[in-house]
Design an enzyme around this catalytic site. Structure first.
Site, PDB file in Angstrom:
ATOM      1  N   HIS A   1      -6.891  -6.302   0.329  1.00  0.00           N
ATOM      2  CA  HIS A   1      -5.753  -5.392   0.304  1.00  0.00           C
ATOM      3  C   HIS A   1      -4.539  -6.010   1.012  1.00  0.00           C
ATOM      4  O   HIS A   1      -3.401  -5.806   0.603  1.00  0.00           O
ATOM      5  CB  HIS A   1      -6.161  -4.081   0.989  1.00  0.00           C
ATOM      6  CG  HIS A   1      -5.230  -2.943   0.744  1.00  0.00           C
ATOM      7  ND1 HIS A   1      -4.795  -2.603  -0.516  1.00  0.00           N
ATOM      8  CD2 HIS A   1      -4.662  -2.051   1.589  1.00  0.00           C
ATOM      9  CE1 HIS A   1      -3.991  -1.544  -0.431  1.00  0.00           C
ATOM     10  NE2 HIS A   1      -3.882  -1.210   0.831  1.00  0.00           N
TER      11      HIS A   1
ATOM     12  N   SER B   1       0.840  -1.200   0.000  1.00  0.00           N
ATOM     13  CA  SER B   1       0.000   0.000   0.000  1.00  0.00           C
ATOM     14  C   SER B   1       0.880   1.258   0.000  1.00  0.00           C
ATOM     15  O   SER B   1       1.624   1.485  -0.957  1.00  0.00           O
ATOM     16  CB  SER B   1      -0.957  -0.049   1.192  1.00  0.00           C
ATOM     17  OG  SER B   1      -1.996   0.887   1.053  1.00  0.00           O
TER      18      SER B   1
ATOM     19  N   GLU C   1      -9.993  -6.298  -3.699  1.00  0.00           N
ATOM     20  CA  GLU C   1      -9.392  -5.298  -2.826  1.00  0.00           C
ATOM     21  C   GLU C   1      -9.743  -3.876  -3.241  1.00  0.00           C
ATOM     22  O   GLU C   1     -10.529  -3.646  -4.171  1.00  0.00           O
ATOM     23  CB  GLU C   1      -7.884  -5.488  -2.775  1.00  0.00           C
ATOM     24  CG  GLU C   1      -7.136  -5.148  -4.041  1.00  0.00           C
ATOM     25  CD  GLU C   1      -5.702  -4.741  -3.690  1.00  0.00           C
ATOM     26  OE1 GLU C   1      -5.525  -3.581  -3.292  1.00  0.00           O
ATOM     27  OE2 GLU C   1      -4.784  -5.585  -3.808  1.00  0.00           O
TER      28      GLU C   1
END
Length: 303
Positions: A275, A111, A248
């Site tokens: 995610h 991320s 996600e």
């Protein structure tokens, strides 16, 4: 290299928590997300890779402001202006690399950590064997469009309207609003809802997370609103793995475009993964990661 935990002192005087797991001549430095999250979903990475037949030393650290490292007083505008920047966190990666004595290593980031990997590979790529971008896009506008679509598909229309009303009023503490956030997190962020990384209180650094992201994964009110790296993807010269969950918050359409624009890139996806697909479906995630590292090590990498 020393196994376990080492506290390193940065040139700015702050201290970062670091931890090394695993053995071998291959080194992987793992960057967490948030920003303001921590290393915990990387804790078993060395074990997972060993189960795939690959011995790797995995180095983790909590970025400045995160749970196990020093937490500056970000209420001081001078401190916030100096340390809550893209440039600070990018250069922090390079300083950690130097202080851990790493070179010709692999860099993985989840991320927000994936944004750091993109920037690091473009600026400091001479130190890398390979880069792994886990669940991060290069264009925040495409993320915002996708995540709003996700929300509209996952929740009833009245729930989405309620969330938008609370967001317009900047009322993120509303209990019902947070219940909807929990539903979305369970569907698209932590699908497995692992007890292993649960805590009695939140370990998220809200000052750091709020400055860049906002209240939650489904609305961006901070500095990440301006995240645009597409024009720099061509500067990433090292072999690159893009890994995304199939369920996600990040759009796979963007991942496919990135795989075409990064000169030497491979895209893989994880079924049943959100995610945090390194937890949701660890066997597939780490099979992809081990295959990538093995191919690069054997000079057999191709997109």
């Amino acid at each position: 290299m020393k196994q376990g935990t080492t506290i390193i002192t940065l040139d700015n005087g702050y201290h970062l928590w670091t931890n090394t797991q695993g053995e071998g001549d291959i080194h992987l430095l793992a960057l967490h997300g948030g920003p303001g999250g921590n290393h915990e979903y990387w804790e078993d990475t060395a074990q997972q890779l060993k189960a795939q037949g690959l011995n790797v030393q995995v180095h983790m650290y909590d970025q400045l402001g995160s749970w196990y490292s020093d937490q500056p007083d970000y209420s001081d505008p001078k401190i916030a202006d100096k340390y809550l920047t893209y440039d600070y966190f990018l250069d922090e990666v390079e300083e950690v690399r130097q202080k851990l004595g790493l070179d010709h290593f692999y860099l993985i980031g989840q991320s927000w950590g994936g944004a750091l990997v993109q920037m690091y590979a473009a600026k400091y790529g001479q130190h890398l064997k390979g880069a792994i971008i886990s669940s991060m896009v290069d264009n925040i506008d495409e993320y915002v469009k996708h995540v709003n679509q996700v929300r509209e598909e996952a929740l009833p229309a009245d729930a989405v309207a309620y969330m938008k009303k609370q967001e317009a009023a900047n009322n993120y503490d509303d209990p019902q609003y947070q219940k909807y956030v929990d539903v979305l997190n369970a569907g698209y962020v932590d699908r497995k809802q692992p007890a292993a990384i649960s805590h009695l209180i939140s370990t998220m650094s809200r000052p750091v997370y709020g400055a860049f992201q906002g209240d939650n994964e489904f609305v961006i009110t901070g500095k990440l609103k301006e995240w645009q790296f597409e024009s720099h993807l061509k500067e990433i010269k090292v072999p690159t793995l893009l890994t995304f969950g199939e369920h996600e918050t990040m759009p796979l359409t963007t991942a496919k475009r990135m795989a075409k624009e990064i000169p030497h890139a491979r895209l893989v996806t994880t079924p049943e993964g959100g995610h945090h697909h390194m937890i949701d479906n660890a066997p597939v995630y780490y099979d992809h990661l081990a295959t990538f590292i093995r191919d690069v090590e054997n000079d057999n990498f191709n997109a």
